[in-house]
Design a protein around this motif. Structure first.
Motif, PDB file in Angstrom:
ATOM      1  N   ILE A 198     -15.787 -11.311  24.842  1.00 20.84           N
ATOM      2  CA  ILE A 198     -16.068 -12.501  25.647  1.00 20.84           C
ATOM      3  C   ILE A 198     -16.959 -12.134  26.826  1.00 20.84           C
ATOM      4  O   ILE A 198     -17.936 -12.814  27.124  1.00 20.84           O
ATOM      5  N   LYS A 199     -16.631 -11.055  27.515  1.00 25.12           N
ATOM      6  CA  LYS A 199     -17.439 -10.644  28.665  1.00 25.12           C
ATOM      7  C   LYS A 199     -18.874 -10.327  28.263  1.00 25.12           C
ATOM      8  O   LYS A 199     -19.805 -10.590  29.011  1.00 25.12           O
ATOM      9  N   LEU A 200     -19.053  -9.781  27.083  1.00 27.24           N
ATOM     10  CA  LEU A 200     -20.398  -9.415  26.641  1.00 27.24           C
ATOM     11  C   LEU A 200     -21.218 -10.615  26.182  1.00 27.24           C
ATOM     12  O   LEU A 200     -22.435 -10.545  26.123  1.00 27.24           O
ATOM     13  N   THR A 201     -20.576 -11.716  25.863  1.00 29.49           N
ATOM     14  CA  THR A 201     -21.321 -12.864  25.345  1.00 29.49           C
ATOM     15  C   THR A 201     -21.266 -14.051  26.310  1.00 29.49           C
ATOM     16  O   THR A 201     -22.238 -14.317  27.007  1.00 29.49           O
ATOM     17  N   CYS A 202     -20.157 -14.718  26.373  1.00 24.05           N
ATOM     18  CA  CYS A 202     -20.057 -15.960  27.147  1.00 24.05           C
ATOM     19  C   CYS A 202     -20.245 -15.748  28.645  1.00 24.05           C
ATOM     20  O   CYS A 202     -20.818 -16.588  29.315  1.00 24.05           O
ATOM     21  N   ARG A 238     -21.634 -12.981  30.254  1.00 24.91           N
ATOM     22  CA  ARG A 238     -22.450 -11.804  30.570  1.00 24.91           C
ATOM     23  C   ARG A 238     -23.172 -11.934  31.909  1.00 24.91           C
ATOM     24  O   ARG A 238     -23.513 -10.941  32.519  1.00 24.91           O
ATOM     25  N   ASP A 239     -23.418 -13.149  32.376  1.00 21.57           N
ATOM     26  CA  ASP A 239     -24.111 -13.340  33.651  1.00 21.57           C
ATOM     27  C   ASP A 239     -23.149 -13.537  34.822  1.00 21.57           C
ATOM     28  O   ASP A 239     -23.594 -13.656  35.962  1.00 21.57           O
ATOM     29  N   ALA A 240     -21.866 -13.565  34.540  1.00 22.82           N
ATOM     30  CA  ALA A 240     -20.873 -13.763  35.603  1.00 22.82           C
ATOM     31  C   ALA A 240     -20.698 -12.482  36.397  1.00 22.82           C
ATOM     32  O   ALA A 240     -20.762 -11.380  35.856  1.00 22.82           O
ATOM     33  N   ASP A 241     -20.485 -12.630  37.678  1.00 22.41           N
ATOM     34  CA  ASP A 241     -20.225 -11.467  38.526  1.00 22.41           C
ATOM     35  C   ASP A 241     -18.800 -10.954  38.327  1.00 22.41           C
ATOM     36  O   ASP A 241     -18.567  -9.760  38.321  1.00 22.41           O
ATOM     37  N   ILE A 242     -17.877 -11.878  38.205  1.00 26.19           N
ATOM     38  CA  ILE A 242     -16.468 -11.534  37.997  1.00 26.19           C
ATOM     39  C   ILE A 242     -15.880 -12.526  37.005  1.00 26.19           C
ATOM     40  O   ILE A 242     -16.143 -13.725  37.099  1.00 26.19           O
ATOM     41  N   VAL A 243     -15.095 -12.025  36.079  1.00 26.25           N
ATOM     42  CA  VAL A 243     -14.391 -12.880  35.131  1.00 26.25           C
ATOM     43  C   VAL A 243     -12.901 -12.621  35.313  1.00 26.25           C
ATOM     44  O   VAL A 243     -12.446 -11.489  35.187  1.00 26.25           O
ATOM     45  N   ILE A 244     -12.182 -13.658  35.645  1.00 25.45           N
ATOM     46  CA  ILE A 244     -10.740 -13.544  35.841  1.00 25.45           C
ATOM     47  C   ILE A 244     -10.060 -14.045  34.576  1.00 25.45           C
ATOM     48  O   ILE A 244     -10.197 -15.210  34.221  1.00 25.45           O
ATOM     49  N   MET A 245      -9.369 -13.134  33.908  1.00 23.02           N
ATOM     50  CA  MET A 245      -8.724 -13.478  32.641  1.00 23.02           C
ATOM     51  C   MET A 245      -7.246 -13.112  32.698  1.00 23.02           C
ATOM     52  O   MET A 245      -6.878 -11.974  32.416  1.00 23.02           O
ATOM     53  N   PRO A 246      -6.411 -14.071  33.081  1.00 21.44           N
ATOM     54  CA  PRO A 246      -4.977 -13.774  33.116  1.00 21.44           C
ATOM     55  C   PRO A 246      -4.433 -13.532  31.708  1.00 21.44           C
ATOM     56  O   PRO A 246      -4.979 -14.041  30.726  1.00 21.44           O
ATOM     57  N   ASP A 247      -3.395 -12.756  31.637  1.00 19.18           N
ATOM     58  CA  ASP A 247      -2.750 -12.481  30.351  1.00 19.18           C
ATOM     59  C   ASP A 247      -1.877 -13.685  29.982  1.00 19.18           C
ATOM     60  O   ASP A 247      -0.791 -13.873  30.534  1.00 19.18           O
ATOM     61  N   ILE A 248      -2.387 -14.497  29.073  1.00 16.43           N
ATOM     62  CA  ILE A 248      -1.626 -15.663  28.601  1.00 16.43           C
ATOM     63  C   ILE A 248      -1.514 -15.643  27.083  1.00 16.43           C
ATOM     64  O   ILE A 248      -1.397 -16.681  26.438  1.00 16.43           O
ATOM     65  N   GLN A 249      -1.558 -14.436  26.523  1.00 13.15           N
ATOM     66  CA  GLN A 249      -1.513 -14.314  25.066  1.00 13.15           C
ATOM     67  C   GLN A 249      -0.234 -14.881  24.470  1.00 13.15           C
ATOM     68  O   GLN A 249      -0.236 -15.332  23.324  1.00 13.15           O
ATOM     69  N   ASP A 250       0.837 -14.874  25.248  1.00 10.23           N
ATOM     70  CA  ASP A 250       2.107 -15.374  24.734  1.00 10.23           C
ATOM     71  C   ASP A 250       2.294 -16.876  24.957  1.00 10.23           C
ATOM     72  O   ASP A 250       3.325 -17.436  24.614  1.00 10.23           O
TER      73      ASP A 250
END
Length: 71
Positions: free
Chosen positions: A7-11, A13-25
């Motif tokens: 996701i970071k490499l595609t969607c 890639r231009d963001a300075d910071i990507v906040i991705m909380p762990d919500i897999q469950d």
């Protein structure tokens, strides 16, 4: 490759910071879990706050330098 890296490499890639909380469950569209999703996002953002603030300072500094060039 982990999904987050992909996701970071595609969607984002231009963001300075990507906040991705762990919500897999948690199913992300389960509205009964929205408070838990927001809480996890908040906690994840708090952990990244130093990086966010440093980036803001850096960008302000760069912007200031650019404006001075054109004065």
């Amino acid at each position: 490759m982990a999904i987050q890296q992909c996701i970071k490499l595609t969607c984002y890639r231009d963001a300075d910071i990507v906040i991705m909380p762990d919500i897999q469950d948690i199913y992300p569209f389960d509205m009964s879990k929205r408070e838990a999703i927001m809480d996890r996002g908040y906690e994840t953002a708090k952990k990244e706050m130093r990086k966010i603030l440093d980036l803001i300072k850096k960008k302000k500094s760069i912007g200031h330098k650019i404006r001075n060039i054109f004065k």
